[in-house]
Write an enzyme that holds these catalytic residues in place. Structure first.
Site, short mmCIF file in Angstrom:
data_model
loop_
_atom_site.label_atom_id
_atom_site.label_comp_id
_atom_site.label_asym_id
_atom_site.label_seq_id
_atom_site.Cartn_x
_atom_site.Cartn_y
_atom_site.Cartn_z
N GLU A 49 0.85 -1.19 0.00
CA GLU A 49 0.00 0.00 0.00
C GLU A 49 0.89 1.24 0.00
OE1 GLU A 49 -3.86 1.90 2.31
OE2 GLU A 49 -2.86 0.15 3.15
N LYS A 180 -2.71 -14.02 18.83
CA LYS A 180 -3.14 -13.76 17.46
C LYS A 180 -4.66 -13.78 17.30
CE LYS A 180 1.29 -15.56 16.10
NZ LYS A 180 2.07 -16.73 15.71
N ASP A 256 6.69 -11.51 13.91
CA ASP A 256 5.62 -12.43 13.54
C ASP A 256 4.42 -11.59 13.11
OD1 ASP A 256 3.56 -14.29 13.36
OD2 ASP A 256 4.28 -15.47 15.06
N HIS A 351 -4.48 8.70 -2.55
CA HIS A 351 -4.32 7.34 -3.08
C HIS A 351 -4.11 7.38 -4.60
CE1 HIS A 351 -5.08 4.23 0.06
NE2 HIS A 351 -5.42 5.32 0.74
#
Length: 365
Positions: A49, A180, A256, A351
């Site tokens: 991005e 997680k 991670d 963007h």
């Protein structure tokens, strides 16, 4: 400044054909102060991005316009692993939990036997019917500590099952850690490093550099981040896009990446102080390390050296530095995005401008 790439570097027997290739740019420098680090430093962000780089870059430039920059305060750190044991009934589970707490010093000695760096800080328990969940909380030095705490928890569980009657093995991981997954327990108690990043911006900087006002940012933060997230059913979370910055920072520094699930929890607050803006990001679950899996890769080693996280410091200080840099990076991107969203059309214009195929990286400077 040249874009880099993260390339798959695992041995061929473990790597899939066509290794991953993630663009990476260094952004900043950002100015940071606080109880862990006082410095100006560029930060690496690996992402597809591309507008994220100029967005964080704008926040970094703003940070250099005030003397204190971004004040990042590390308020707590603990890595967790929960185990599950089964009892015949709730009364037996309760007695077992009380026995565990009575023997905390013994459990700390067992923990030290599993690692040079692991220290058992506390044990919390939760009983549901005849199930007993024990949430062990550890300090883990400069490691994120996933494997370290699992190894310690496995040893503690074996000892508990041997010495406390009425309980049997359930699992070495009982999901009360929580790893997680976005949960209330992590948002409340924290998992990893808990850091608060904040900045105080004079009115003239808000208007001339962010093209908005403190009142507009405060209103948007309340209506979008607080009310909007509440209506969406968010869990201990009220922010615009912490996950964007954290994923890019984690990938660039060998973390991670799945830990952005809990890492993206956090609360953004904005206050209008007579036209000046006080802006803060509270992140309770920054799971980062400077040693361990992934940290030996060449691009990771280079990034950690450049960030000043490979220095000869007391154990844990390099990881603390990395955590506050992550939090400061999050604030840069959060501030920039919210400022943009106070102006109709600005977000989409950015963007459109930056998502170009020419690879131009001037925004990162």
């Amino acid at each position: 400044m040249t874009d880099q790439s993260i390339r798959g570097t695992k041995p061929a027997r473990r790597a899939a054909p066509g290794a991953a290739h993630v663009p990476l740019s260094w952004v900043g420098p950002l100015r940071i102060s606080g109880n862990v680090a006082t410095d100006e430093v560029e930060v690496p962000l690996a992402t597809y991005e591309s507008p994220l780089w100029p967005s964080v870059g704008r926040g970094a430039r703003i940070s250099r316009m005030v003397d204190a920059g971004i004040r990042a305060t590390l308020v707590d750190e603990r890595m967790t692993r929960s185990v599950l044991v089964e009892a015949t009934d709730a009364a037996t589970a309760h007695l077992a939990a009380r026995a565990v707490h009575r023997h905390i010093d013994e459990l700390r000695e067992i923990t030290r036997g599993t690692s040079r760096f692991a220290e058992l800080l506390a044990v919390r328990d939760e009983i549901a019917g005849a199930l007993l969940f024990l949430r062990f909380e550890f300090s883990t030095g400069d490691a994120a500590g996933h494997n370290m705490v699992t190894l310690a928890a496995d040893a503690l569980l074996g000892h508990i099952l041997t010495h406390i009657p009425g309980i049997t093995y359930g699992s070495v991981s009982g999901n009360y850690c929580t790893d997680k997954k976005a949960t209330a327990v992590n948002g409340i108690l924290g998992r990893g490093k808990r850091v608060i990043a904040e900045i105080e911006l004079p009115e003239h900087i808000v208007t001339t550099r962010l093209h908005t006002t403190a009142a507009a940012i405060k209103r948007l933060n309340t209506n979008k981040n607080l009310v909007g997230t509440l209506l969406a059913g968010g869990i201990r979370s009220a922010n615009a896009h912490y996950g964007n910055m954290l994923l890019a920072f984690y990938l660039a520094t060998g973390q991670d990446a799945a830990n952005i699930v809990e890492g993206a929890q956090g609360v953004t607050l904005a206050q209008d102080r007579d036209g000046d803006l006080h802006f803060s990001c509270t992140l309770p679950n920054l799971i980062v390390g400077t040693v361990g899996n992934g940290k030996g890769l060449a691009f990771v080693d280079e990034a950690l050296i450049r960030l000043g996280c490979r220095e000869d410091r007391p154990i844990g200080d390099n990881a603390r530095r990395l955590a506050v840099l992550a939090a400061a990076t999050v604030l840069c991107g959060e501030l920039s995005l919210l400022a943009a969203q106070t102006n109709p059309g600005e977000l989409m214009k950015a963007h459109t401008l930056f998502e170009r195929p020419d690879g131009d990286d001037r925004h990162a400077r």
